[in-house]
Write a protein that holds these residues in place. Structure first.
Motif, PDB file in Angstrom:
ATOM      1  N   ARG A   1      34.518  55.990  38.357  1.00  0.00           N
ATOM      2  CA  ARG A   1      35.851  55.796  37.794  1.00  0.00           C
ATOM      3  C   ARG A   1      36.438  54.502  38.333  1.00  0.00           C
ATOM      4  O   ARG A   1      36.552  54.318  39.539  1.00  0.00           O
ATOM      5  N   ILE A   2      36.781  53.614  37.414  1.00  0.00           N
ATOM      6  CA  ILE A   2      37.424  52.358  37.771  1.00  0.00           C
ATOM      7  C   ILE A   2      38.710  52.267  36.967  1.00  0.00           C
ATOM      8  O   ILE A   2      38.676  52.279  35.742  1.00  0.00           O
ATOM      9  N   GLY A   3      39.815  52.172  37.647  1.00  0.00           N
ATOM     10  CA  GLY A   3      41.098  52.232  36.960  1.00  0.00           C
ATOM     11  C   GLY A   3      41.249  53.594  36.326  1.00  0.00           C
ATOM     12  O   GLY A   3      41.153  54.618  36.988  1.00  0.00           O
ATOM     13  N   ASN A   4      41.409  53.624  35.023  1.00  0.00           N
ATOM     14  CA  ASN A   4      41.563  54.888  34.309  1.00  0.00           C
ATOM     15  C   ASN A   4      40.359  55.206  33.436  1.00  0.00           C
ATOM     16  O   ASN A   4      40.445  56.038  32.540  1.00  0.00           O
ATOM     17  N   GLU A   5      39.235  54.533  33.692  1.00  0.00           N
ATOM     18  CA  GLU A   5      38.044  54.749  32.876  1.00  0.00           C
ATOM     19  C   GLU A   5      36.915  55.354  33.705  1.00  0.00           C
ATOM     20  O   GLU A   5      36.710  54.989  34.864  1.00  0.00           O
ATOM     21  N   PHE A   6      36.188  56.282  33.083  1.00  0.00           N
ATOM     22  CA  PHE A   6      35.054  56.938  33.715  1.00  0.00           C
ATOM     23  C   PHE A   6      33.745  56.393  33.134  1.00  0.00           C
ATOM     24  O   PHE A   6      33.658  56.125  31.933  1.00  0.00           O
ATOM     25  N   ILE A   7      32.752  56.246  33.992  1.00  0.00           N
ATOM     26  CA  ILE A   7      31.422  55.810  33.570  1.00  0.00           C
ATOM     27  C   ILE A   7      30.409  56.817  34.089  1.00  0.00           C
ATOM     28  O   ILE A   7      30.375  57.109  35.286  1.00  0.00           O
ATOM     29  N   PHE A   8      29.562  57.339  33.204  1.00  0.00           N
ATOM     30  CA  PHE A   8      28.490  58.234  33.633  1.00  0.00           C
ATOM     31  C   PHE A   8      27.212  57.417  33.759  1.00  0.00           C
ATOM     32  O   PHE A   8      26.763  56.788  32.806  1.00  0.00           O
ATOM     33  N   GLY A   9      26.644  57.396  34.943  1.00  0.00           N
ATOM     34  CA  GLY A   9      25.460  56.585  35.196  1.00  0.00           C
ATOM     35  C   GLY A   9      25.826  55.236  35.794  1.00  0.00           C
ATOM     36  O   GLY A   9      27.004  54.877  35.890  1.00  0.00           O
ATOM     37  N   PHE A  10      24.840  54.490  36.215  1.00  0.00           N
ATOM     38  CA  PHE A  10      25.057  53.190  36.848  1.00  0.00           C
ATOM     39  C   PHE A  10      24.990  52.102  35.781  1.00  0.00           C
ATOM     40  O   PHE A  10      23.952  51.496  35.540  1.00  0.00           O
ATOM     41  N   ASP A  11      26.118  51.885  35.130  1.00  0.00           N
ATOM     42  CA  ASP A  11      26.229  50.840  34.107  1.00  0.00           C
ATOM     43  C   ASP A  11      26.819  49.605  34.788  1.00  0.00           C
ATOM     44  O   ASP A  11      28.038  49.428  34.834  1.00  0.00           O
ATOM     45  N   GLN A  12      25.943  48.748  35.300  1.00  0.00           N
ATOM     46  CA  GLN A  12      26.399  47.615  36.098  1.00  0.00           C
ATOM     47  C   GLN A  12      27.278  46.660  35.302  1.00  0.00           C
ATOM     48  O   GLN A  12      28.294  46.179  35.804  1.00  0.00           O
ATOM     49  N   GLU A  13      26.920  46.402  34.062  1.00  0.00           N
ATOM     50  CA  GLU A  13      27.707  45.473  33.250  1.00  0.00           C
ATOM     51  C   GLU A  13      29.134  45.971  33.061  1.00  0.00           C
ATOM     52  O   GLU A  13      30.101  45.206  33.200  1.00  0.00           O
ATOM     53  N   LYS A  14      29.268  47.259  32.773  1.00  0.00           N
ATOM     54  CA  LYS A  14      30.603  47.811  32.568  1.00  0.00           C
ATOM     55  C   LYS A  14      31.381  47.848  33.869  1.00  0.00           C
ATOM     56  O   LYS A  14      32.591  47.574  33.897  1.00  0.00           O
ATOM     57  N   MET A  15      30.708  48.185  34.959  1.00  0.00           N
ATOM     58  CA  MET A  15      31.374  48.201  36.256  1.00  0.00           C
ATOM     59  C   MET A  15      31.922  46.824  36.609  1.00  0.00           C
ATOM     60  O   MET A  15      33.056  46.689  37.066  1.00  0.00           O
ATOM     61  N   GLU A  16      31.107  45.803  36.396  1.00  0.00           N
ATOM     62  CA  GLU A  16      31.544  44.438  36.695  1.00  0.00           C
ATOM     63  C   GLU A  16      32.760  44.057  35.860  1.00  0.00           C
ATOM     64  O   GLU A  16      33.699  43.427  36.353  1.00  0.00           O
ATOM     65  N   ARG A  17      32.719  44.432  34.588  1.00  0.00           N
ATOM     66  CA  ARG A  17      33.831  44.094  33.697  1.00  0.00           C
ATOM     67  C   ARG A  17      35.123  44.783  34.125  1.00  0.00           C
ATOM     68  O   ARG A  17      36.187  44.160  34.177  1.00  0.00           O
ATOM     69  N   LEU A  18      35.021  46.068  34.458  1.00  0.00           N
ATOM     70  CA  LEU A  18      36.211  46.819  34.848  1.00  0.00           C
ATOM     71  C   LEU A  18      36.728  46.388  36.216  1.00  0.00           C
ATOM     72  O   LEU A  18      37.938  46.329  36.438  1.00  0.00           O
ATOM     73  N   LEU A  19      35.820  46.093  37.134  1.00  0.00           N
ATOM     74  CA  LEU A  19      36.247  45.618  38.442  1.00  0.00           C
ATOM     75  C   LEU A  19      36.947  44.271  38.325  1.00  0.00           C
ATOM     76  O   LEU A  19      37.954  44.019  38.992  1.00  0.00           O
ATOM     77  N   GLN A  20      36.439  43.402  37.459  1.00  0.00           N
ATOM     78  CA  GLN A  20      37.075  42.107  37.257  1.00  0.00           C
ATOM     79  C   GLN A  20      38.463  42.277  36.664  1.00  0.00           C
ATOM     80  O   GLN A  20      39.417  41.603  37.069  1.00  0.00           O
ATOM     81  N   LYS A  21      38.580  43.184  35.730  1.00  0.00           N
ATOM     82  CA  LYS A  21      39.880  43.465  35.116  1.00  0.00           C
ATOM     83  C   LYS A  21      40.853  43.993  36.141  1.00  0.00           C
ATOM     84  O   LYS A  21      42.022  43.622  36.172  1.00  0.00           O
ATOM     85  N   CYS A  22      40.346  44.855  37.007  1.00  0.00           N
ATOM     86  CA  CYS A  22      41.188  45.444  38.037  1.00  0.00           C
ATOM     87  C   CYS A  22      41.663  44.390  39.020  1.00  0.00           C
ATOM     88  O   CYS A  22      42.832  44.316  39.366  1.00  0.00           O
ATOM     89  N   VAL A  23      40.749  43.538  39.460  1.00  0.00           N
ATOM     90  CA  VAL A  23      41.085  42.511  40.430  1.00  0.00           C
ATOM     91  C   VAL A  23      42.083  41.521  39.861  1.00  0.00           C
ATOM     92  O   VAL A  23      42.928  40.984  40.569  1.00  0.00           O
ATOM     93  N   SER A  24      42.018  41.309  38.550  1.00  0.00           N
ATOM     94  CA  SER A  24      42.888  40.308  37.936  1.00  0.00           C
ATOM     95  C   SER A  24      44.321  40.762  37.820  1.00  0.00           C
ATOM     96  O   SER A  24      45.210  39.966  37.580  1.00  0.00           O
ATOM     97  N   ARG A  25      44.568  42.061  38.029  1.00  0.00           N
ATOM     98  CA  ARG A  25      45.924  42.569  37.948  1.00  0.00           C
ATOM     99  C   ARG A  25      46.470  42.751  39.357  1.00  0.00           C
ATOM    100  O   ARG A  25      45.753  42.643  40.344  1.00  0.00           O
ATOM    101  N   ASN A  26      47.756  43.034  39.466  1.00  0.00           N
ATOM    102  CA  ASN A  26      48.389  43.186  40.765  1.00  0.00           C
ATOM    103  C   ASN A  26      47.847  44.419  41.457  1.00  0.00           C
ATOM    104  O   ASN A  26      48.136  45.541  41.072  1.00  0.00           O
TER     105      ASN A  26
END
Length: 273
Positions: free
Chosen positions: A234-259
């Protein structure tokens, strides 16, 4: 601010003492005024609003520079200070005057508020539906001077109120403002170890909790995702089942870019069967 055009945003989040400080800390916010809005009584007093007969809600009006801070960011601040599922008040304060609401000043704010509310409903952050109203702004009446910047005038009384009302506990429990990432792992989960290695490699700080010793965390994952196996991320308000590295990177970047002070980025994982 030079020739920049300032805008206003108005939010009702229960006791206005607790709603002023979070907005005041945001870069680009020029002022935050405690007051009353939404009712029919002209120039109401605190006693009149507290009676619940004026139709007014305790609120704050934020004046901000849209070139420095977006309205979406202000919405994020608002949501992370309240219990949006409570339609009878907020925390220790009960009555219609303590209900939550977003008062839009133009059609753009209205659309952003509606999208933001829908996103919070869809996120699964709360098990109950969001009850916060989205209403057209009319007139705002500043509260009496002794209510303005109460946290600065009486810090001890303010902190006691915020703590014992239950507001502070909910904010910390739901949003985990100080913990950017939380990792719920199991000792023998190989994929979980891969995720931890990925987070460390990318210098993402995280809190780790053994889910085999935390039944509530396990039940939450099953309730939110329908999955028992691991990993669930779970990153932010989204859940990911399995190790989806591309999606994790995208969501982590989105998270970091916000306050980060107002964003919850949590990672949960369950054991493999």
């Amino acid at each position: 601010m030079g020739d920049r055009i300032l805008r206003k945003a108005t939010f009702a989040g229960g006791c206005f003492w607790c709603m002023q400080p979070p907005f005041q800390e945001v870069e680009g916010v020029v002022s935050v005024v405690a007051g009353y809005t939404g009712g029919t009584k002209r120039h109401p007093t605190y006693e009149e609003v507290s009676s619940g007969t004026t139709g007014h809600l305790e609120a704050v009006q934020v004046t901000y520079d849209p070139e420095t801070v977006s309205y979406e960011t202000l919405l994020d601040v608002f949501w992370t200070q309240i219990d949006p599922t409570d339609d009878a008040g907020q925390f220790a304060d009960r009555g219609s005057q303590y209900r939550t609401a977003i008062f839009w000043h133009d059609s753009g704010q209205r659309q952003m508020a509606k999208r933001s509310k829908q996103a919070l409903n869809d996120s699964g952050t709360f098990t109950q539906p969001v009850a916060t109203r989205i209403l057209s702004y009319s007139t705002f009446y500043p509260a009496e001077e002794y209510h303005q910047h109460y946290a600065e005038k009486k810090p001890r009384e303010y902190q006691l109120y915020k703590t014992y009302s239950g507001r502070e506990e909910l904010v910390q429990r739901i949003w985990h403002a100080k913990n950017t990432v939380s990792l719920y792992s199991t000792p023998r989960c190989h994929t979980c170890r891969e995720i931890k290695a990925f987070l460390r490699k990318n210098e993402v700080a995280f809190e780790e909790i053994d889910i085999t010793a935390d039944d509530r965390a396990r039940d939450m994952i099953i309730e939110k995702t329908g999955h028992i196996g691991a990993p669930v991320v779970r990153i932010g308000n989204e859940f990911i089942f399995g190790f989806d590295q591309e999606k994790m990177e995208r969501l982590l970047q989105k998270c970091v870019s916000r306050n980060a002070e107002f964003i919850q980025c949590t990672i949960h994982e369950d054991e493999e069967k």
